[in-house]
Scaffold this motif. Structure first.
Motif, mmCIF file in Angstrom:
data_model
loop_
_atom_site.group_PDB
_atom_site.id
_atom_site.type_symbol
_atom_site.label_atom_id
_atom_site.label_comp_id
_atom_site.label_asym_id
_atom_site.label_seq_id
_atom_site.Cartn_x
_atom_site.Cartn_y
_atom_site.Cartn_z
ATOM 1 N N HIS A 27 0.837 -1.211 0.000
ATOM 2 C CA HIS A 27 0.000 0.000 0.000
ATOM 3 C C HIS A 27 0.867 1.255 0.000
ATOM 4 C CE1 HIS A 27 -3.963 -1.812 0.501
ATOM 5 N NE2 HIS A 27 -3.426 -2.657 1.365
ATOM 6 N N PHE A 28 1.950 1.241 0.782
ATOM 7 C CA PHE A 28 2.830 2.411 0.854
ATOM 8 C C PHE A 28 3.562 2.663 -0.462
ATOM 9 C CE2 PHE A 28 3.080 1.631 5.619
ATOM 10 C CZ PHE A 28 2.185 2.654 5.903
ATOM 11 N N SER A 29 3.745 1.632 -1.268
ATOM 12 C CA SER A 29 4.510 1.781 -2.507
ATOM 13 C C SER A 29 3.766 2.593 -3.561
ATOM 14 C CB SER A 29 4.887 0.407 -3.065
ATOM 15 O OG SER A 29 3.740 -0.255 -3.558
ATOM 16 N N ILE A 30 2.560 3.049 -3.266
ATOM 17 C CA ILE A 30 1.824 3.883 -4.206
ATOM 18 C C ILE A 30 2.575 5.186 -4.473
ATOM 19 C CG2 ILE A 30 0.394 5.090 -2.503
ATOM 20 C CD1 ILE A 30 -1.928 4.797 -4.556
ATOM 21 N N LEU A 31 3.472 5.548 -3.575
ATOM 22 C CA LEU A 31 4.237 6.783 -3.747
ATOM 23 C C LEU A 31 5.247 6.700 -4.887
ATOM 24 C CD1 LEU A 31 4.881 7.643 -0.013
ATOM 25 C CD2 LEU A 31 3.231 8.685 -1.556
ATOM 26 N N ILE A 32 5.603 5.498 -5.306
ATOM 27 C CA ILE A 32 6.584 5.313 -6.375
ATOM 28 C C ILE A 32 5.807 5.084 -7.672
ATOM 29 C CG2 ILE A 32 8.569 3.996 -7.157
ATOM 30 C CD1 ILE A 32 8.858 3.064 -4.213
ATOM 31 N N GLY A 67 -5.446 2.001 -11.100
ATOM 32 C CA GLY A 67 -6.442 3.055 -11.321
ATOM 33 C C GLY A 67 -5.884 4.440 -11.072
ATOM 34 N N THR A 68 -5.082 4.582 -10.039
ATOM 35 C CA THR A 68 -4.456 5.873 -9.740
ATOM 36 C C THR A 68 -3.474 6.260 -10.840
ATOM 37 O OG1 THR A 68 -4.698 5.457 -7.379
ATOM 38 C CG2 THR A 68 -3.127 7.145 -8.018
ATOM 39 N N ALA A 75 -4.717 12.948 -16.375
ATOM 40 C CA ALA A 75 -4.465 14.343 -16.004
ATOM 41 C C ALA A 75 -3.378 14.937 -16.890
ATOM 42 C CB ALA A 75 -4.047 14.430 -14.534
ATOM 43 N N PHE A 76 -2.315 14.180 -17.136
ATOM 44 C CA PHE A 76 -1.243 14.651 -17.992
ATOM 45 C C PHE A 76 -1.744 14.856 -19.420
ATOM 46 C CE2 PHE A 76 2.509 13.821 -20.713
ATOM 47 C CZ PHE A 76 3.280 14.906 -20.320
ATOM 48 N N PHE A 77 -2.580 13.933 -19.916
ATOM 49 C CA PHE A 77 -3.156 14.034 -21.256
ATOM 50 C C PHE A 77 -4.028 15.281 -21.377
ATOM 51 C CE2 PHE A 77 -6.658 12.919 -24.194
ATOM 52 C CZ PHE A 77 -5.920 12.775 -25.359
ATOM 53 N N PHE A 78 -4.907 15.510 -20.405
ATOM 54 C CA PHE A 78 -5.754 16.704 -20.436
ATOM 55 C C PHE A 78 -4.919 17.974 -20.334
ATOM 56 C CE2 PHE A 78 -9.424 13.982 -19.456
ATOM 57 C CZ PHE A 78 -10.322 14.512 -20.370
ATOM 58 N N TYR A 79 -3.855 17.922 -19.576
ATOM 59 C CA TYR A 79 -2.971 19.079 -19.461
ATOM 60 C C TYR A 79 -2.342 19.400 -20.822
ATOM 61 C CZ TYR A 79 0.942 21.987 -18.030
ATOM 62 O OH TYR A 79 1.843 23.000 -17.912
ATOM 63 N N LEU A 80 -1.871 18.365 -21.536
ATOM 64 C CA LEU A 80 -1.278 18.589 -22.850
ATOM 65 C C LEU A 80 -2.298 19.094 -23.854
ATOM 66 C CD1 LEU A 80 1.198 15.583 -23.263
ATOM 67 C CD2 LEU A 80 1.708 17.974 -22.743
ATOM 68 N N ILE A 81 -3.516 18.570 -23.800
ATOM 69 C CA ILE A 81 -4.574 19.059 -24.696
ATOM 70 C C ILE A 81 -4.869 20.524 -24.393
ATOM 71 C CG2 ILE A 81 -7.050 18.891 -25.194
ATOM 72 C CD1 ILE A 81 -6.782 15.900 -25.041
ATOM 73 N N LEU A 126 -4.612 12.948 -3.247
ATOM 74 C CA LEU A 126 -5.563 12.431 -2.261
ATOM 75 C C LEU A 126 -5.652 10.913 -2.332
ATOM 76 C CD1 LEU A 126 -8.423 15.074 -2.536
ATOM 77 C CD2 LEU A 126 -6.709 14.849 -0.743
ATOM 78 N N LEU A 127 -5.574 10.364 -3.539
ATOM 79 C CA LEU A 127 -5.571 8.914 -3.685
ATOM 80 C C LEU A 127 -4.295 8.305 -3.120
ATOM 81 C CD1 LEU A 127 -7.124 8.603 -7.248
ATOM 82 C CD2 LEU A 127 -8.238 8.180 -5.057
ATOM 83 N N HIS A 128 -3.180 9.018 -3.240
ATOM 84 C CA HIS A 128 -1.934 8.540 -2.624
ATOM 85 C C HIS A 128 -2.064 8.516 -1.100
ATOM 86 C CE1 HIS A 128 0.990 9.351 -6.188
ATOM 87 N NE2 HIS A 128 -0.039 8.614 -6.525
ATOM 88 N N ILE A 129 -2.688 9.532 -0.557
ATOM 89 C CA ILE A 129 -2.890 9.578 0.898
ATOM 90 C C ILE A 129 -3.777 8.428 1.357
ATOM 91 C CG2 ILE A 129 -3.945 10.931 2.764
ATOM 92 C CD1 ILE A 129 -2.917 13.440 1.264
ATOM 93 N N LEU A 130 -4.821 8.112 0.568
ATOM 94 C CA LEU A 130 -5.691 6.987 0.917
ATOM 95 C C LEU A 130 -4.922 5.674 0.891
ATOM 96 C CD1 LEU A 130 -8.525 5.962 1.636
ATOM 97 C CD2 LEU A 130 -8.972 5.804 -0.821
#
Length: 174
Positions: A27-32, A67-68, A75-81, A126-130
């Protein structure tokens, strides 16, 4: 504060505590980013047969992290668009007047894409915190399940364990 006594008879680390610790590290490895999915994947692959608890935790963690990661890419795709729409909108405004319909439409699309991108970029931490909260709860001794993915993973592991039991029964009857 008085530290607890270490057990003198028996192993220092019990196997069920080890599984709980390994699941929490998953669970903690979500940060990587991206590489963090290797922790629950290897725990599921190599230790999933020994512990149903670790198998369930690893599967739900892997689904959650995937999913995250997909949301991060979106988010990156929408940012580039949005960036492309901004550049096109600026070029259009230089060649035409600001009141041109294409310029106003470009600004509206840029604003909408920027809003979606901003919401996704704010959601991912927020998903990383969860994910970290789930690891903390496991270390505390709770049996944590993600709200939707936990039930999905539980159903999937129950079906796979039933299939494994049926396969073992068929092999025993031969």
């Amino acid at each position: 504060h008085v530290p607890p006594d270490k057990p003198t008879d028996g192993p220092w680390l019990h196997e069920d505590h080890e599984f709980r610790w390994v699941a929490a590290m998953g669970h903690f490895s979500i940060l990587i980013f991206l590489w963090g999915m290797l922790a629950p994947l290897t725990a599921w692959t190599f230790q999933g047969g020994r512990s149903a608890f670790l198998k369930l935790q690893s599967i739900q963690t892997l689904l959650y992290q995937a999913g995250t990661t997909v949301l991060s890419f979106m988010a990156f795709f929408f940012y580039l668009i949005g960036l492309a729409l901004l550049i096109v909108g600026i070029e259009t405004m230089e060649t035409q007047s600001f009141d041109a319909p294409i310029g106003v439409l470009g600004l509206l699309l840029f604003g909408m894409v920027l809003l979606v991108s901003t919401l996704l970029i704010l959601l991912v931490p927020l998903l990383h915190i969860l994910g970290q909260w789930a690891g903390y709860r496991l270390l505390k001794g709770d049996d944590y399940r993600y709200p939707l993915l936990g039930r999905l993973a539980e159903r999937w592991t129950a079906k796979s364990s039933l299939r494994e039991t049926d396969d073992l029964t068929r092999q025993g009857n031969r």
